[in-house]
Design a protein around this motif. Structure first.
Motif, PDB file in Angstrom:
ATOM      1  N   ASP A  70       0.833  -1.215   0.000  1.00 10.27           N
ATOM      2  CA  ASP A  70       0.000   0.000   0.000  1.00 10.27           C
ATOM      3  C   ASP A  70       0.860   1.254   0.000  1.00 10.27           C
ATOM      4  O   ASP A  70       0.566   2.242  -0.691  1.00 10.27           O
ATOM      5  N   GLU A  72       3.918   1.611  -1.191  1.00 11.47           N
ATOM      6  CA  GLU A  72       4.515   1.769  -2.514  1.00 11.47           C
ATOM      7  C   GLU A  72       3.480   2.278  -3.516  1.00 11.47           C
ATOM      8  O   GLU A  72       3.785   3.125  -4.364  1.00 11.47           O
ATOM      9  N   ALA A  73       2.230   1.787  -3.445  1.00 12.38           N
ATOM     10  CA  ALA A  73       1.181   2.251  -4.360  1.00 12.38           C
ATOM     11  C   ALA A  73       0.887   3.738  -4.128  1.00 12.38           C
ATOM     12  O   ALA A  73       0.700   4.511  -5.082  1.00 12.38           O
TER      13      ALA A  73
END
Length: 569
Positions: A70, A72-73
């Motif tokens: 999450d 990284e997103a």
């Protein structure tokens, strides 16, 4: 990420587990189950506890992984939004710049139109006015007014529109694999052997000690192998230019080439490079092996002239001794008779003549025959000496004085066994080590008691190496008298070893010729005659020839032509 429990939390958890185990144990005990059943039950409970802990750890790990994904997103979305905002700003800046350029062009056009309308009015000059004064009291004067200057309108320079900067949208670079540049590894050079120090040593067959030698050259790589012919040296240290090795003192006498081989298999050779003497010290003995000369009345096969006369040559460098120094030829067992000689029947009746020749002919001579007194002081001892002579009496050839000793059987048929030595002292065999003894043909003996090993050293001139044709680069060994006491002939060059067998049928060795390879010239080879353990004696002749059957010198100790007198010492 999974949260690590504190020490207090871990302690509380362990206490709870132990409490459960004690409770289970009391509960099981109340049921009076057997000990194996209790143990099995406890193990099952432990397995369940570990299973629960494993499931909990797996869930924590999954949560940590999802949180990382999450994060990284979110970061990727922020980067994309920033890139979009940057593109929008760039487009807006381009629109404003375009509008500014259009407005500037419109203002420039209006300014040019106004300038065109005003310019004609500014360039018109008014007419001149003449005023006339009619008063009689005053003279008439004419006033010429100063004309008004012509006003020229200077147009204002139009502003040059500035180039509108265009912002290039920045895109996120796609990572690519950077190829690793190839590094060309240089091919290592082979080692080069230039010199050794010292260049000579003396051997001791019974010693376990070793001689230190320094090898000088280039391109040495740790750790190389170093060898003298087939004798391996022990490497103590190595640099790019120097190798320190040790050589066993038990090494056989002879001339040696030195080979250095790097770990990659490349090798360098210096040959001939090293010389090993049989004796000790700077001043050493120059002695022949046991020789044999038959009387002129010898029976077949000893009635051959080759058995009845021996010629021996001595060469003394001019730098070894002074012209006034005395020289002596000492002889071991000069007489014929006693325990060392060989009686061919009818008692000892042989007379032997010893003669020394120099530049003016015979210098000294002595005949020893049946009337010569045979005593224990002479039999098999170095107690007979020819009259002394000086160095200046020798024949000077290329910086060396040459003397010749002939040993000739005059009468009788017995075999005279003897040894000779050149010395600068009466009765004691001492001479500088650069003095040499040689012959073109030796008649010697092999006997397991008196001479089980016979070593001679034929000199191979440089002309024999690399010559064209098998007869031009070959050492020819000519022998006779090899019957039963010699096991084999052992040949060692500075770089290799060979063997020849004794042909009993005609008393020769086979093979009788040996090719000369590069690096084996300019030095002596070693010819060793090995006697088997039999109580017999061979009287054999040994000679050598090179190209076109030219006789070769056969020395009594090894030598190298390139070594100076100082090196040999």
């Amino acid at each position: 990420m999974a949260r690590i429990p504190t020490l207090e939390q871990a302690t509380a958890a362990i206490r709870r587990v132990l409490g459960w185990l004690v409770t289970c144990y009391e509960w099981v005990r109340s049921w009076r189950w057997s000990l194996p059943v209790v143990i099995v039950g406890l193990m099952l409970i432990l397995m369940l506890v570990f299973l629960v802990l494993f499931i909990q750890a797996r869930e924590d790990l999954d949560k940590a992984v999802r949180a990382k994904v999450d994060t990284e997103a979110t970061m990727i979305g922020a980067i994309e939004q920033a890139e979009t905002s940057e593109v929008d700003c760039t487009e807006k800046m381009s629109t404003v710049a375009a509008r500014q350029g259009t407005r500037t062009a419109e203002l420039k056009a209006s300014l040019e139109a106004c300038t065109a309308m005003v310019e004609p009015c500014l360039t018109v000059s008014p007419p001149a006015v003449r005023l006339t004064d009619t008063s009689p009291l005053l003279p008439t004067s004419t006033v010429t007014p100063t004309p008004m200057p012509t006003l020229t309108s200077t147009p204002t320079a139009s502003p040059t529109p500035t180039a509108t900067p265009t912002s290039t949208p920045t895109s996120t670079p796609t990572p690519t694999d950077t190829p690793t540049p190839r590094t060309e590894t240089p091919t290592p050079l082979p080692p080069t052997v230039l010199d050794v120090a010292p260049k000579c040593m003396t051997c001791d067959p019974n010693s376990t000690e070793r001689q230190a030698v320094v090898v000088i050259g280039d391109n040495f790589v740790a750790t190389p192998t170093v060898s003298l012919c087939n004798v391996a040296a022990v490497v103590l240290g190595v640099t790019d230019e120097f190798i320190t090795v040790t050589i066993p003192l038990s090494i056989a006498a002879g001339s040696y080439g030195l080979t250095v081989t790097n770990p990659d298999g490349q090798s360098g050779v210096l040959s001939p490079a090293f010389i090993v003497h049989e004796s000790y010290g700077i001043t050493i003995a120059l002695e022949s092996p046991y020789l044999v000369t038959f009387g002129a009345g010898g029976t077949e096969p000893y009635n051959d002239r080759r058995y009845q006369k021996q010629e021996i040559f001595f060469e003394v460098p001019t730098t070894s001794l002074s012209n006034g120094d005395s020289l002596f030829i000492n002889i071991l067992d000069a007489e014929t008779g006693g325990k060392v000689d060989d009686d061919q029947g009818d008692g000892y009746d042989t007379t032997t003549r010893y003669t020394v020749y120099g530049k003016a002919g015979a210098i000294t001579s002595a005949d020893i025959g049946p009337g010569f007194p045979i005593t224990d002081s002479l039999d098999d001892k170095w107690n007979f000496t020819l009259d002394s002579f000086s160095l200046a009496q020798g024949e000077l050839v290329e910086g060396r004085y040459i003397f010749t000793l002939t040993v000739e059987g005059l009468g009788g048929n017995d075999a005279n066994w003897y040894r000779v030595a050149l010395s600068n002292s009466r009765y004691t065999n001492t001479i500088p080590s650069d003095v040499q003894m040689y012959a073109y043909s030796w008649v010697s003996l092999v006997n397991k008691t008196y001479q089980p090993y016979l070593y001679l050293y034929p000199y191979i001139p440089e002309s024999l190496a690399g010559a064209v044709g098998p007869s031009d680069n070959t050492l020819w060994l000519q022998s006779f008298g090899c019957e039963y006491a010699v096991e084999y002939l052992w040949i060692r060059t500075p770089l290799r070893e060979m063997r020849a067998s004794c042909l009993v049928t005609d008393g020769r060795f086979w093979p009788t010729y040996f090719p000369v390879d590069e690096g084996e010239e300019g030095a002596t080879w070693t010819a060793g005659l090995i006697a088997p353990a039999v109580a017999k004696t061979d009287y054999l002749g040994f000679s050598a020839a090179g190209e076109r059957d030219v006789p070769l010198r056969i020395y009594t100790r090894p030598m190298i032509a390139t070594l100076s007198d100082t090196d040999v010492r």
